[in-house]
Design an enzyme around this catalytic site. Structure first.
Site, PDB file in Angstrom:
ATOM      1  N   TRP A 162       0.838  -1.202   0.000  1.00 49.84           N
ATOM      2  CA  TRP A 162       0.000   0.000   0.000  1.00 49.84           C
ATOM      3  C   TRP A 162       0.874   1.254   0.000  1.00 49.84           C
ATOM      4  CZ3 TRP A 162      -0.912  -4.250   3.116  1.00 49.84           C
ATOM      5  CH2 TRP A 162      -2.091  -4.970   2.820  1.00 49.84           C
ATOM      6  N   HIS A 177      -7.256   1.413   2.429  1.00 52.22           N
ATOM      7  CA  HIS A 177      -8.285   0.403   2.144  1.00 52.22           C
ATOM      8  C   HIS A 177      -9.410   0.577   3.178  1.00 52.22           C
ATOM      9  CE1 HIS A 177      -5.461  -2.427   4.690  1.00 52.22           C
ATOM     10  NE2 HIS A 177      -5.673  -1.287   5.258  1.00 52.22           N
ATOM     11  N   ARG A 204      -4.389   6.076  -2.336  1.00 51.94           N
ATOM     12  CA  ARG A 204      -3.054   5.480  -2.475  1.00 51.94           C
ATOM     13  C   ARG A 204      -2.131   6.480  -3.179  1.00 51.94           C
ATOM     14  NH1 ARG A 204      -4.003  -0.518  -3.091  1.00 51.94           N
ATOM     15  NH2 ARG A 204      -5.511  -0.882  -1.418  1.00 51.94           N
ATOM     16  N   GLN A 218     -13.814   1.286  -2.267  1.00 54.06           N
ATOM     17  CA  GLN A 218     -13.773  -0.132  -1.964  1.00 54.06           C
ATOM     18  C   GLN A 218     -15.071  -0.492  -1.250  1.00 54.06           C
ATOM     19  OE1 GLN A 218     -10.535  -1.537   0.436  1.00 54.06           O
ATOM     20  NE2 GLN A 218      -9.274  -2.024  -1.349  1.00 54.06           N
ATOM     21  N   VAL A 261      -5.878 -11.850   6.580  1.00 63.58           N
ATOM     22  CA  VAL A 261      -6.700 -13.072   6.461  1.00 63.58           C
ATOM     23  C   VAL A 261      -5.796 -14.294   6.408  1.00 63.58           C
ATOM     24  CG1 VAL A 261      -8.748 -12.080   5.361  1.00 63.58           C
ATOM     25  CG2 VAL A 261      -6.793 -12.760   3.949  1.00 63.58           C
ATOM     26  N   ALA A 315     -13.819 -12.230   5.541  1.00 62.77           N
ATOM     27  CA  ALA A 315     -13.837 -10.880   4.982  1.00 62.77           C
ATOM     28  C   ALA A 315     -13.604 -10.969   3.484  1.00 62.77           C
ATOM     29  CB  ALA A 315     -12.749 -10.022   5.637  1.00 62.77           C
TER      30      ALA A 315
END
Ligand SMILES: [Zn+2]
Length: 347
Positions: A162, A177, A204, A218, A261, A315
């Site tokens: 990022w 995000h 970004r 997003q 995740v 997610a």
């Protein structure tokens, strides 16, 4: 015949003549001429008033009274005739300028929703039917929420994923995000189960080109509770794909890496342009990558206030601009925020 009778007869004649003439008039100008002729200073009627002092005393009242009656009658008739003529002129005007109300009118320009908003709302609606609520969180975030609590500590190489806008206040960033919303939602609701949609603008520090923009939307999905498994993730996302891209559309999940995740994946849908045969939109692959997903990392669960031994969650995140680009074959993401009405009006 006496002089008095003469004068009265004269007045009656005058009235008859004037009234007959008045009836035949049909314009404003003629009417004014008539008024001058019969009621003006030098009119015959006014002469009668002028001559009155010269008349014998005994006839003055009767002649004067009669002259007054004639004057009043002529004035009344003049007013009503005048009104008739004005009405007639108005009617004629209305007839001539009659508007054809059956002609279609000019449609005034009307604003509309931005195409990204339309797609976002479509996504909300689909997930709302599955029990997900919209949860909004700030676009200016702490570094802690944006990175650290999402299992991306400072100096972790994953931070390179990022390119970040830092602001002058230390420890504050423009969110890269919507994932910091996961921490906020979990901390607000723990230990209750959660089903939320996290939408919004992200930023970004990018070199912009046809597929990179420094601001974009997003939409993220978060479900936390007891006994939530990867099967729930897959079922939810497959159901979403069916509703978003059409019934019967095939999907696949490939392994991928996101720090927050474990395991992580990316979901593809069968190219809805060529139906999987291969075309320029899907770069001949037959598949379109539409979202990233995975089971919430135990560290993130713990940071959100849930015991990862008891709770689990999934997610997923996607870009509505990317979905829109694929759907309408838009070849440059910079169109979305360039504010060119020619682009925006197409949707
Ligand atoms: Zn294709």
């Amino acid at each position: 015949m006496s002089k008095k009778e003469n004068m009265i007869e004269e007045l009656e004649e005058l009235q008859k003549r004037a009234e007959a003439e008045l009836v035949s008039l049909n314009s404003e100008a003629n009417l004014q001429r008539w008024k001058t002729a019969y009621l003006g200073h030098s009119s015959a009627l006014m002469q009668v008033f002028k001559r009155l002092p010269e008349a014998p005393l005994e006839m003055r009242p009767e002649v004067g009274q009669h002259a007054n009656q004639v004057k009043a009658a002529l004035e009344t008739h003049f007013e009503s005739r005048s009104m008739e003529i004005r009405q007639a002129a108005l009617q004629q005007n209305l007839q001539q300028e009659k508007q054809d109300v059956t002609l279609p009118g000019r449609v005034p320009p009307c604003g509309r929703l931005h195409i990204t908003t339309v797609v976002l709302r479509e996504i909300y609606r689909i997930f709302a039917e599955m029990g997900f609520q919209v949860y909004r969180s700030p676009e200016v975030e702490s570094d802690v929420n944006n990175f650290e609590l999402l299992n991306i500590p400072a100096h972790h190489p994953a931070r390179d994923l990022w390119d970040t806008f830092f602001i002058k206040t230390e420890g504050v960033v423009l969110r890269t995000h919507t994932s910091p919303g996961q921490i906020r939602a979990m901390r607000e609701f723990a230990p209750e189960p959660i089903r939320v949609v996290l939408p919004g603008m992200c930023y970004r520090y990018e070199q912009t080109d046809a597929s990179h923009e420094f601001q974009f939307n997003q939409v993220e999905l978060l479900a936390v509770g007891k006994r939530i498994t990867f099967a729930n993730l897959k079922g939810t996302l497959e159901e979403f794909a069916q509703r978003m891209y059409g019934e019967g559309v095939r999907t696949r999940i490939r392994p991928s890496y996101f720090p927050f995740v474990e395991p992580g994946g990316e979901m593809d849908v069968e190219c809805f342009v060529c139906g999987g045969k291969g075309c320029p939109v899907c770069k001949r692959r037959g598949w379109l990558e539409i979202l990233g997903c995975g089971m919430v990392h135990p560290v993130v669960l713990r940071n959100g206030g849930y015991d990862p031994e008891v709770y689990s969650g999934f997610a997923a995140g996607m870009g509505p601009e990317r979905i829109t680009m694929l759907r309408y074959r838009i070849d440059d993401i910079r169109n979305f925020w360039a504010n060119d009405v020619r682009f925006l009006e197409q949707f």
